[in-house]
Design a protein around this motif. Structure first.
Motif, PDB file in Angstrom:
ATOM      1  N   VAL A  97       0.835  -1.204   0.000  1.00 15.68           N
ATOM      2  CA  VAL A  97       0.000   0.000   0.000  1.00 15.68           C
ATOM      3  C   VAL A  97       0.873   1.258   0.000  1.00 15.68           C
ATOM      4  CG1 VAL A  97      -1.647   1.335   1.378  1.00 15.68           C
ATOM      5  CG2 VAL A  97      -2.025  -1.099   0.997  1.00 15.68           C
ATOM      6  N   ASN A 100       2.260   1.797  -3.411  1.00 11.69           N
ATOM      7  CA  ASN A 100       1.216   2.311  -4.296  1.00 11.69           C
ATOM      8  C   ASN A 100       0.887   3.762  -3.991  1.00 11.69           C
ATOM      9  OD1 ASN A 100       0.604   0.228  -6.144  1.00 11.69           O
ATOM     10  ND2 ASN A 100      -0.451  -0.899  -4.543  1.00 11.69           N
ATOM     11  N   MET A 138      -7.229  -3.146  -5.445  1.00  6.41           N
ATOM     12  CA  MET A 138      -6.469  -2.032  -4.858  1.00  6.41           C
ATOM     13  C   MET A 138      -5.157  -1.773  -5.594  1.00  6.41           C
ATOM     14  SD  MET A 138      -7.085  -2.351  -0.770  1.00  6.41           S
ATOM     15  CE  MET A 138      -5.834  -1.124  -0.459  1.00  6.41           C
ATOM     16  N   ASN A 139      -4.530  -2.837  -6.120  1.00  3.74           N
ATOM     17  CA  ASN A 139      -3.287  -2.649  -6.868  1.00  3.74           C
ATOM     18  C   ASN A 139      -3.538  -2.110  -8.261  1.00  3.74           C
ATOM     19  OD1 ASN A 139      -0.806  -3.406  -5.432  1.00  3.74           O
ATOM     20  ND2 ASN A 139      -1.930  -5.271  -5.030  1.00  3.74           N
ATOM     21  N   SER A 142      -4.817   1.818  -7.730  1.00  7.62           N
ATOM     22  CA  SER A 142      -4.232   2.252  -6.458  1.00  7.62           C
ATOM     23  C   SER A 142      -4.405   3.741  -6.212  1.00  7.62           C
ATOM     24  CB  SER A 142      -2.745   1.901  -6.435  1.00  7.62           C
ATOM     25  OG  SER A 142      -2.066   2.620  -7.439  1.00  7.62           O
ATOM     26  N   GLN A 144      -2.941   7.056  -5.179  1.00 11.27           N
ATOM     27  CA  GLN A 144      -1.577   7.570  -5.273  1.00 11.27           C
ATOM     28  C   GLN A 144      -1.515   8.987  -4.718  1.00 11.27           C
ATOM     29  OE1 GLN A 144      -0.013   7.230  -9.221  1.00 11.27           O
ATOM     30  NE2 GLN A 144      -0.467   5.062  -9.363  1.00 11.27           N
ATOM     31  N   VAL A 177     -10.507   3.512  -6.910  1.00 13.11           N
ATOM     32  CA  VAL A 177     -10.429   2.514  -5.842  1.00 13.11           C
ATOM     33  C   VAL A 177     -11.798   2.318  -5.190  1.00 13.11           C
ATOM     34  CG1 VAL A 177      -9.483   2.048  -3.549  1.00 13.11           C
ATOM     35  CG2 VAL A 177      -7.986   2.772  -5.383  1.00 13.11           C
TER      36      VAL A 177
END
Length: 194
Positions: A97, A100, A138-139, A142, A144, A177
């Motif tokens: 996390v 990301n 979530m990846n 992501s 940012q 997200v």
């Protein structure tokens, strides 16, 4: 497999059109210019990606990712209940996390793979769990805070202010997200009802 076939069809169609319209010279020139641009961008990204990947490995080795889990615990504990009883999973999730959040998708990948390996259900090893699906969402979309990879690409392409996209990145990443996690939650409920 499907994408490789799609790209082959696109390339063959492009070659066919360049031959049909007698633009082979322009297509060859564009091909060479594209190859030069690809190498230039790749080399300009190598430094930042190496730096942040190394920093991510250092964070995991020193246990900093486990320390970072504490402020992220309310959110990650709710999204990934398994992390509450598995410290290695908690560390991999928090490092993923954090990477990301810094916009380091490539540096986040090894930690994400490690987290997915910890989330495998031994009774059904070939079936994705709900937590795995949430991690993939979530990846993929992501949140940012600093889009460092995008900024490095923009700087490599000659942009004088590569971080002027920050407000747009924040809004779009939060919305993506939220939409992705909502869709995963909805599909989980629909799938269970079927």
């Amino acid at each position: 497999m499907v994408l490789s076939r799609l790209w082959c069809v696109c390339v063959l169609f492009s070659v066919f059109c360049s031959l049909l319209f007698h633009t082979g010279g322009e297509a060859g020139t564009a091909l060479l210019q594209g190859a030069v641009s690809a190498v230039t961008v790749s080399v300009s990204l190598a430094g930042p990606l190496s730096l942040w990947s190394g920093l991510g490995n250092l964070m995991q080795t020193l246990g900093i990712s486990n320390i970072l889990y504490n402020p992220l615990k309310p959110v990650l504990g709710r999204l990934f209940p398994s992390a509450k009883r598995d410290p290695e999973l908690a560390g991999a999730l928090s490092a993923n996390v954090c990477a990301n959040l810094l916009g380091l998708g490539n540096a986040a990948t090894p930690m994400g793979i490690q987290a997915v390996q910890r989330l495998v259900n031994p009774q059904q090893p070939h079936q994705a769990t709900d937590e795995m699906c949430r991690l993939v969402v979530m990846n993929t979309a992501s949140i940012q805070l600093l889009p460092t990879t995008v900024a490095a690409v923009r700087a490599g392409a000659g942009c004088a202010t590569p971080f002027d996209i920050l407000p747009c990145v924040w809004v779009s990443s939060i919305l993506s997200v939220t939409a992705g996690l909502s869709a995963a939650n909805l599909l989980r409920r629909v799938w269970r009802d079927v």
